[in-house]
Design a protein around this motif. Structure first.
Motif, PDB file in Angstrom:
ATOM      1  N   ARG A 179       0.827  -1.202   0.000  1.00 27.67           N
ATOM      2  CA  ARG A 179       0.000   0.000   0.000  1.00 27.67           C
ATOM      3  C   ARG A 179       0.866   1.258   0.000  1.00 27.67           C
ATOM      4  NH1 ARG A 179      -4.225  -0.774  -2.166  1.00 27.67           N
ATOM      5  NH2 ARG A 179      -5.254   0.967  -1.145  1.00 27.67           N
ATOM      6  N   PHE A 180       1.968   1.197   0.759  1.00 26.52           N
ATOM      7  CA  PHE A 180       2.892   2.327   0.763  1.00 26.52           C
ATOM      8  C   PHE A 180       3.463   2.564  -0.633  1.00 26.52           C
ATOM      9  CE2 PHE A 180       7.459   3.361   0.811  1.00 26.52           C
ATOM     10  CZ  PHE A 180       7.403   4.667   1.265  1.00 26.52           C
TER      11      PHE A 180
ATOM     12  N   LEU B 145       6.929   1.142  12.444  1.00 28.58           N
ATOM     13  CA  LEU B 145       6.989   2.596  12.576  1.00 28.58           C
ATOM     14  C   LEU B 145       7.280   3.261  11.236  1.00 28.58           C
ATOM     15  CD1 LEU B 145       8.882   3.074  15.973  1.00 28.58           C
ATOM     16  CD2 LEU B 145       6.457   3.444  15.506  1.00 28.58           C
ATOM     17  N   LEU B 146       8.182   2.674  10.446  1.00 28.28           N
ATOM     18  CA  LEU B 146       8.518   3.258   9.147  1.00 28.28           C
ATOM     19  C   LEU B 146       7.339   3.178   8.178  1.00 28.28           C
ATOM     20  CD1 LEU B 146      12.206   2.083   8.542  1.00 28.28           C
ATOM     21  CD2 LEU B 146      11.384   4.360   9.166  1.00 28.28           C
ATOM     22  N   ILE B 147       6.581   2.076   8.214  1.00 27.97           N
ATOM     23  CA  ILE B 147       5.411   1.964   7.345  1.00 27.97           C
ATOM     24  C   ILE B 147       4.398   3.038   7.699  1.00 27.97           C
ATOM     25  CG2 ILE B 147       3.430   0.529   6.758  1.00 27.97           C
ATOM     26  CD1 ILE B 147       5.230  -1.926   7.099  1.00 27.97           C
ATOM     27  N   ALA B 148       4.121   3.190   9.006  1.00 31.74           N
ATOM     28  CA  ALA B 148       3.157   4.212   9.433  1.00 31.74           C
ATOM     29  C   ALA B 148       3.636   5.604   9.045  1.00 31.74           C
ATOM     30  CB  ALA B 148       2.937   4.123  10.943  1.00 31.74           C
TER      31      ALA B 148
ATOM     32  N   ASN C 289       3.122  10.420   2.832  1.00 32.92           N
ATOM     33  CA  ASN C 289       2.530  10.489   1.499  1.00 32.92           C
ATOM     34  C   ASN C 289       1.107  11.016   1.536  1.00 32.92           C
ATOM     35  OD1 ASN C 289       4.346   9.120  -0.738  1.00 32.92           O
ATOM     36  ND2 ASN C 289       4.671   7.967   1.144  1.00 32.92           N
ATOM     37  N   LEU C 290       0.364  10.708   2.589  1.00 33.56           N
ATOM     38  CA  LEU C 290      -0.992  11.223   2.697  1.00 33.56           C
ATOM     39  C   LEU C 290      -0.989  12.734   2.900  1.00 33.56           C
ATOM     40  CD1 LEU C 290      -2.606   8.420   4.890  1.00 33.56           C
ATOM     41  CD2 LEU C 290      -3.192   8.974   2.518  1.00 33.56           C
TER      42      LEU C 290
ATOM     43  N   ALA D 227      -3.504   5.282  10.232  1.00 30.97           N
ATOM     44  CA  ALA D 227      -2.187   4.702   9.960  1.00 30.97           C
ATOM     45  C   ALA D 227      -1.288   4.787  11.188  1.00 30.97           C
ATOM     46  CB  ALA D 227      -1.538   5.421   8.781  1.00 30.97           C
ATOM     47  N   ILE D 228      -1.351   5.914  11.903  1.00 32.93           N
ATOM     48  CA  ILE D 228      -0.541   6.075  13.114  1.00 32.93           C
ATOM     49  C   ILE D 228      -1.003   5.102  14.197  1.00 32.93           C
ATOM     50  CG2 ILE D 228       0.044   7.670  14.977  1.00 32.93           C
ATOM     51  CD1 ILE D 228      -0.172   9.933  12.930  1.00 32.93           C
TER      52      ILE D 228
END
Length: 306
Positions: A106-107, A166-169, A175-176, A197-198
């Protein structure tokens, strides 16, 4: 160690895992009810995570039942490794990898940043390597006394999982933030996705961090097992929350668009399976002059494969 550290953590962890599993089932029913037209690739992913989640909870309960009921009072027997430990251990690790792989995908869908995506997958591979180094010898052993040998592998695994989550969030939020709209309700929805996401990323990260701290403090204690029992339902909830947000978000956008007084040019936003598009229609009058108008609302397309 007192009985609380030996058995209390197992009992409380089982209760917490069962409570979270009830929430998982609720979200799963909501998903299959609200999105019957989702592709089978997505439904299969949900079914797979639910299967691993159920297997993990069965392992949790059995791992608590054996020392507290079957072998209660038998100090030698409760020190041995039985089938529940490898069951919930393997199920937890596979579930975490599956969910994180989806979130990394998704990222990439949002950012198109191939190097960041490769780095995130590399961290996941490091976590898997740590698991193989530390936990496979433990589950293949015959005694829990071998737990101290898993210290290095556990450190690699849990540190990697904390960093990856943490990096994914952070990547999703970054990006959002770059997605801006001329419509206030669309920006509100983007903020909601950022908060989600957080929240989902921090829940698994905090659990991994507390597990690592308690394990390093006393590898012989069962306190870390309390947090291990929470992994399966937390990761499953993370996936289901990401899927189910489409319904509430779409309904909210439709409702707000009916009362929106905003007018502007074309607007096209694609994120997390929700496609929001403001339509601008050009018309020719009887006199041949071109005129334009802005559609009254948003057209929302729920695209599962977007």
């Amino acid at each position: 160690m007192g009985l609380g550290e030996i058995f209390g953590a197992l009992l409380l962890g089982t209760w917490a895992a069962l409570l979270l599993s009830g929430l998982v089932l609720s979200e799963a029913v909501k998903y299959f009810t609200l999105f019957p037209d989702d592709p089978w690739s997505r439904k299969g992913l949900v079914i797979l995570t639910l299967t691993f989640g159920i297997a993990a909870v069965i392992g949790d309960c059995a791992n608590t039942y054996l020392p507290l009921v079957t072998y209660y009072g038998n100090a030698e027997a409760i020190q041995k490794v039985y089938w529940p430990l490898p069951l919930y251990s393997i199920a937890n690790q596979l579930l975490a990898i599956i969910v994180d792989c989806y979130l990394i995908y998704r990222f990439y869908s949002l950012s198109k940043n191939i190097w960041a995506t490769i780095s995130l997958y590399g961290i996941l591979l490091l976590a898997l390597a740590g698991y193989l180094v530390g936990f496979v010898p433990l589950v293949r052993g015959s005694s829990l006394a071998d737990r101290d040998e898993a210290r290095i592998g556990a450190m690699i695994t849990f540190i990697s999982m904390v960093v990856c989550d943490l990096l994914i969030a952070a990547g999703l939020v970054w990006n959002l933030r770059s997605m801006k709209s001329s419509f206030a309700h669309t920006n509100t929805f983007i903020k909601r996705v950022m908060v989600g996401a957080i929240q989902t990323g921090s829940a698994t990260s905090v659990c991994s961090l507390l597990l690592l701290i308690t394990f390093l403090k006393n590898p012989e204690s069962n306190v870390p097992t309390f947090f291990i029992f929470l992994f399966a339902p937390l990761y499953t909830l993370t996936l289901l929350f990401n899927f189910n947000i489409r319904r509430s978000a779409a309904a909210d956008l439709v409702r707000k668009s009916k009362t929106s007084e905003s007018r502007g040019g074309g607007n096209n936003i694609l994120m997390d399976g929700i496609h929001v598009h403001r339509t601008v229609v050009t018309m020719s009058g009887a006199d041949g002059a071109a005129r334009s108008r802005t559609d009254e609302g948003n057209t929302i397309k729920l695209d599962p494969d977007a």
